[in-house]
Design a protein around this motif. Structure first.
Motif, PDB file in Angstrom:
ATOM      1  N   VAL A 200      12.427   2.344 -33.001  1.00 34.82           N
ATOM      2  CA  VAL A 200      12.195   2.402 -34.535  1.00 34.82           C
ATOM      3  C   VAL A 200      12.691   1.240 -34.956  1.00 34.82           C
ATOM      4  O   VAL A 200      13.599   0.226 -34.521  1.00 34.82           O
ATOM      5  CB  VAL A 200      12.885   3.500 -35.217  1.00 34.82           C
ATOM      6  N   LYS A 201      12.121   0.800 -36.178  1.00 37.13           N
ATOM      7  CA  LYS A 201      12.385  -0.628 -36.848  1.00 37.13           C
ATOM      8  C   LYS A 201      13.515  -0.093 -38.039  1.00 37.13           C
ATOM      9  O   LYS A 201      14.444  -0.960 -38.338  1.00 37.13           O
ATOM     10  CB  LYS A 201      11.219  -1.054 -37.549  1.00 37.13           C
ATOM     11  N   LEU A 228      17.666  14.683 -32.562  1.00 35.95           N
ATOM     12  CA  LEU A 228      18.508  14.240 -31.856  1.00 35.95           C
ATOM     13  C   LEU A 228      19.117  12.661 -32.169  1.00 35.95           C
ATOM     14  O   LEU A 228      20.228  12.677 -32.209  1.00 35.95           O
ATOM     15  CB  LEU A 228      18.465  14.242 -30.067  1.00 35.95           C
ATOM     16  N   GLY A 229      18.205  12.197 -32.475  1.00 38.86           N
ATOM     17  CA  GLY A 229      18.440  10.790 -33.062  1.00 38.86           C
ATOM     18  C   GLY A 229      17.227   9.794 -32.656  1.00 38.86           C
ATOM     19  O   GLY A 229      16.244  10.176 -32.081  1.00 38.86           O
ATOM     20  N   TYR A 230      17.613   8.463 -33.147  1.00 39.50           N
ATOM     21  CA  TYR A 230      16.705   7.450 -32.917  1.00 39.50           C
ATOM     22  C   TYR A 230      17.224   6.258 -31.938  1.00 39.50           C
ATOM     23  O   TYR A 230      18.747   6.131 -31.902  1.00 39.50           O
ATOM     24  CB  TYR A 230      16.187   6.678 -34.301  1.00 39.50           C
ATOM     25  N   VAL A 231      16.566   5.314 -31.469  1.00 39.96           N
ATOM     26  CA  VAL A 231      16.747   4.199 -30.714  1.00 39.96           C
ATOM     27  C   VAL A 231      16.101   3.009 -31.253  1.00 39.96           C
ATOM     28  O   VAL A 231      14.780   3.175 -31.318  1.00 39.96           O
ATOM     29  CB  VAL A 231      16.740   4.365 -29.330  1.00 39.96           C
ATOM     30  N   TYR A 232      16.945   2.066 -31.621  1.00 35.63           N
ATOM     31  CA  TYR A 232      16.329   0.865 -32.347  1.00 35.63           C
ATOM     32  C   TYR A 232      15.276   0.181 -31.365  1.00 35.63           C
ATOM     33  O   TYR A 232      15.423   0.130 -30.059  1.00 35.63           O
ATOM     34  CB  TYR A 232      17.358  -0.073 -32.801  1.00 35.63           C
ATOM     35  N   VAL A 249      24.298  -1.055 -19.767  1.00 35.68           N
ATOM     36  CA  VAL A 249      25.201  -2.149 -18.972  1.00 35.68           C
ATOM     37  C   VAL A 249      25.109  -3.512 -19.401  1.00 35.68           C
ATOM     38  O   VAL A 249      25.934  -4.109 -19.430  1.00 35.68           O
ATOM     39  CB  VAL A 249      25.049  -1.582 -17.547  1.00 35.68           C
ATOM     40  N   ASN A 250      23.822  -3.701 -19.372  1.00 34.62           N
ATOM     41  CA  ASN A 250      23.442  -4.940 -19.601  1.00 34.62           C
ATOM     42  C   ASN A 250      23.979  -5.707 -21.117  1.00 34.62           C
ATOM     43  O   ASN A 250      24.116  -6.713 -21.244  1.00 34.62           O
ATOM     44  CB  ASN A 250      21.535  -5.263 -19.478  1.00 34.62           C
ATOM     45  N   GLU A 251      23.612  -4.843 -22.010  1.00 34.74           N
ATOM     46  CA  GLU A 251      23.943  -5.021 -23.332  1.00 34.74           C
ATOM     47  C   GLU A 251      24.691  -3.859 -23.907  1.00 34.74           C
ATOM     48  O   GLU A 251      24.170  -3.397 -24.627  1.00 34.74           O
ATOM     49  CB  GLU A 251      22.626  -5.641 -24.068  1.00 34.74           C
ATOM     50  N   PRO A 252      25.857  -3.811 -23.556  1.00 34.96           N
ATOM     51  CA  PRO A 252      26.580  -2.514 -24.090  1.00 34.96           C
ATOM     52  C   PRO A 252      26.993  -2.324 -25.577  1.00 34.96           C
ATOM     53  O   PRO A 252      26.960  -1.240 -26.033  1.00 34.96           O
ATOM     54  CB  PRO A 252      28.081  -2.611 -23.257  1.00 34.96           C
ATOM     55  N   ASN A 253      26.663  -3.692 -26.202  1.00 34.77           N
ATOM     56  CA  ASN A 253      26.879  -3.540 -27.657  1.00 34.77           C
ATOM     57  C   ASN A 253      25.766  -3.866 -28.581  1.00 34.77           C
ATOM     58  O   ASN A 253      25.846  -4.091 -29.545  1.00 34.77           O
ATOM     59  CB  ASN A 253      28.169  -4.622 -28.137  1.00 34.77           C
ATOM     60  N   GLY A 254      24.603  -3.757 -27.830  1.00 35.62           N
ATOM     61  CA  GLY A 254      23.236  -4.053 -28.369  1.00 35.62           C
ATOM     62  C   GLY A 254      22.952  -2.812 -29.210  1.00 35.62           C
ATOM     63  O   GLY A 254      23.537  -1.497 -28.994  1.00 35.62           O
ATOM     64  N   LYS A 255      21.970  -2.928 -30.095  1.00 31.60           N
ATOM     65  CA  LYS A 255      21.604  -1.623 -31.127  1.00 31.60           C
ATOM     66  C   LYS A 255      21.244  -0.513 -30.222  1.00 31.60           C
ATOM     67  O   LYS A 255      21.504   0.491 -30.867  1.00 31.60           O
ATOM     68  CB  LYS A 255      20.446  -2.258 -31.956  1.00 31.60           C
ATOM     69  N   ALA A 256      20.464  -0.603 -29.252  1.00 31.88           N
ATOM     70  CA  ALA A 256      19.662   0.372 -28.528  1.00 31.88           C
ATOM     71  C   ALA A 256      21.182   1.343 -27.818  1.00 31.88           C
ATOM     72  O   ALA A 256      20.782   2.491 -27.694  1.00 31.88           O
ATOM     73  CB  ALA A 256      18.872   0.068 -27.586  1.00 31.88           C
TER      74      ALA A 256
END
Length: 289
Positions: A200-201, A228-232, A249-256
């Motif tokens: 989602v945007k 349940l929710g959205y994923v950017y 793991v690769n980007e643990p603090n990313g929006k997704a």
């Protein structure tokens, strides 16, 4: 198929109680989608990792018996898979692989169209082997996309079914399509049916898509679907796919990644119910066969 199912039940007499004697109530979650390409396998793998980060023992089972790809998302080339288990060449416990991400996984079998095509003896062996997974706290089952008999079997047997869609019109239509088939094909819908809107945007976009699917399901199917929710739509996701490393793991603090952590938090805290365990899952799966 009915005759084979009856044969399986007869053979399982006296054995059904064994898998039920579990040390814990394993929660079994089937992740599915109406069409391919919406990020279903990515969701399965990263939800599993988020659970593991909460201290849970998690197993991901690739239940796509035609085009298995969980191993691709994990960057692992398995030597053995469910094909070898079904053919009695290996035990299920022998093919469970540990990963560097705190989860274990069972590789799917390529070349099978569906479990329903197995002989009664092969299905008996497969069902008995499933009991060896009962030591896990959570089992994530990554089904194939679409509405095959195989997908419906795993969805009907699970404690929760998560449907993944995206804002694309075709994906929304297919998400409603699989919900409709689940509602009509599964006689006793005791599972929790949940929806994730991927790529989602904005928060608003995710909410609008979810409301559309949920309202239609409620109005025309009289079926409750939980959002349940959205994923950017996050660039870290395709980048992680290319690296064959889960984005959590690769980007643990990313929006997704943050979105997936929130989703698992909701799974644990919002209308949380203990899993029925591998024993109940096996009995439901037998019923579908």
């Amino acid at each position: 198929m009915a005759d084979q199912a009856q044969q399986l039940r007869e053979m399982m007499k006296g054995r059904e109680e064994a898998p039920v004697q579990e040390k814990k109530n394993t929660r079994i979650i089937a992740v599915t989608s109406g069409k391919g390409g919406v990020g279903k396998t990515n969701m399965s793998v990263n939800i599993a990792i988020a659970y593991a980060q909460l201290g849970k023992k998690v197993i991901v089972m690739d239940a796509d018996l035609g085009l298995a790809n969980v191993n691709v998302a994990l960057g692992i080339i398995p030597k053995y898979n469910l094909y070898h288990v079904i053919r009695k060449q290996k035990r299920l416990e022998d093919i469970i692989l540990d990963t560097d991400y705190g989860i274990s996984f069972v590789a799917g079998a390529s070349g099978f169209s569906k479990i329903a095509n197995l002989t009664a003896e092969e299905r008996e062996s497969f069902v008995v082997e499933l009991a060896s997974l009962s030591s896990a706290d959570v089992i994530i089952i990554d089904t194939s996309a679409g509405v095959s008999a195989n997908v419906l079997s795993f969805v009907a047997a699970a404690d929760d079914a998560i449907i993944v869609t995206t804002p694309e019109p075709t994906a929304i239509t297919d998400a409603y399509g699989i919900i409709k088939i689940i509602a009509t094909e599964i006689d006793s819908l005791n599972l929790g049916l949940k929806l994730i809107v991927n790529r989602v945007k904005s928060v608003t976009e995710g909410k609008k898509v979810a409301e559309r699917v949920i309202n239609i399901a409620g109005q025309f199917l009289n079926l409750k679907v939980d959002y349940l929710g959205y994923v950017y739509d996050d660039l870290s996701v395709p980048q992680s796919v290319l690296k064959q490393r889960p984005f959590l793991v690769n980007e643990p603090n990313g929006k997704a990644a943050i979105c997936v952590k929130h989703i698992v938090s909701r799974l644990e805290k919002v209308e949380y119910k203990e899993g029925g365990g591998v024993g109940r899952f096996i009995r439901r799966l037998i019923g579908r066969m």
